[in-house]
Design an enzyme around this catalytic site. Sequence first.
Site, PDB file in Angstrom:
ATOM      1  N   HIS A  98       1.146   5.181  -2.259  1.00  0.00           N
ATOM      2  CA  HIS A  98       1.703   6.508  -1.978  1.00  0.00           C
ATOM      3  C   HIS A  98       3.001   6.754  -2.741  1.00  0.00           C
ATOM      4  O   HIS A  98       3.319   7.904  -3.076  1.00  0.00           O
ATOM      5  CB  HIS A  98       1.917   6.661  -0.474  1.00  0.00           C
ATOM      6  CG  HIS A  98       0.641   6.687   0.294  1.00  0.00           C
ATOM      7  ND1 HIS A  98      -0.232   7.752   0.254  1.00  0.00           N
ATOM      8  CD2 HIS A  98       0.059   5.747   1.101  1.00  0.00           C
ATOM      9  CE1 HIS A  98      -1.284   7.493   1.010  1.00  0.00           C
ATOM     10  NE2 HIS A  98      -1.135   6.281   1.523  1.00  0.00           N
ATOM     11  N   HIS A 118       0.830  -1.207   0.000  1.00  0.00           N
ATOM     12  CA  HIS A 118       0.000   0.000   0.000  1.00  0.00           C
ATOM     13  C   HIS A 118       0.864   1.256   0.000  1.00  0.00           C
ATOM     14  O   HIS A 118       0.648   2.183  -0.791  1.00  0.00           O
ATOM     15  CB  HIS A 118      -0.908   0.006   1.227  1.00  0.00           C
ATOM     16  CG  HIS A 118      -1.539   1.329   1.509  1.00  0.00           C
ATOM     17  ND1 HIS A 118      -2.601   1.817   0.788  1.00  0.00           N
ATOM     18  CD2 HIS A 118      -1.229   2.293   2.417  1.00  0.00           C
ATOM     19  CE1 HIS A 118      -2.934   3.016   1.248  1.00  0.00           C
ATOM     20  NE2 HIS A 118      -2.113   3.330   2.239  1.00  0.00           N
TER      21      HIS A 118
END
Length: 295
Positions: free
Chosen positions: A162, A157
Amino acid sequence: MSTVRKQTPVSVEGRLGRANEHPGRHDQDYRRRRDALAARAENHRVGAPYAGVAYTEDEHRTWRTVHDALAPAHRTHACREVLAAGEAADIPAERIPQHAEITPGLRTRTGFSLTLAGGVVPNERFLGAMEHGYFHAVQFVRHPAVPLYTPEPDVLHDVFGHGIHLSSPGIAELYRVIGRAANRVRTAEALDILSRVYWYTLEYGLITESGGPKAFGAALLSSYGEIAAHEVREVRELDLCAAASTQYRISGYQSVLFAARSFSHLEDAIGGFCAEFDDDTGNRLGLPSLPRDRQ
């Protein structure tokens, strides 16, 4: 895509039951590995150097499974701004990269660096660090039994979601805008409002393109099941006051998401909201008192 689904014991949504039933919550061997990596963040100073991880072949295999599923899903379901950022990002497909491999490219493109986290970080530290170009990221990997869904942020993730965001100067600036607002306020209530703005834009935001919603938020970009699951949620036009008064779930699919009309609209909305944000914003805008507990 169909091959990945056949090889992986997941539902059609890319998850297995409720978050509290996820094997990552009950597999003791996995928990020991996850908790040992998370413990490295104890007393970590933002921006200080830290050691890499000797990932196992099973962990690299999980990375490859998820990457192989998400790469085509991005091409189909992600917005143009994300696709352009993904082209710039140096994210390997065959193995889990170390944070120290990702940071130099981010620093060159946008001035951001990854800094170590062990899990969910308090709002003041997490949001405030973004003003100074630091994003808190974990090192542990999601459970291999259900690689296409995780009930908590993991290295996939943070790097694949990001890391793509922070490869784009335009998107990275939105992180800084929210970070600057967080560092101006002093109350937990104000930080909670900002955390919701962050959540419904940079984590779970949508952008409308060609008449339909496309994935923008990092949580969507790192979740094969959620990236296009519009049939199981309500999609509303972006309204940051409404978003700021909407509770969210850290574990599980979101029932309501907000879609900006364009990336420019998102920039204007976040910039305008944060420019005037202070400790009294909730009262001034008539926002309700917000409970701080999250599920």
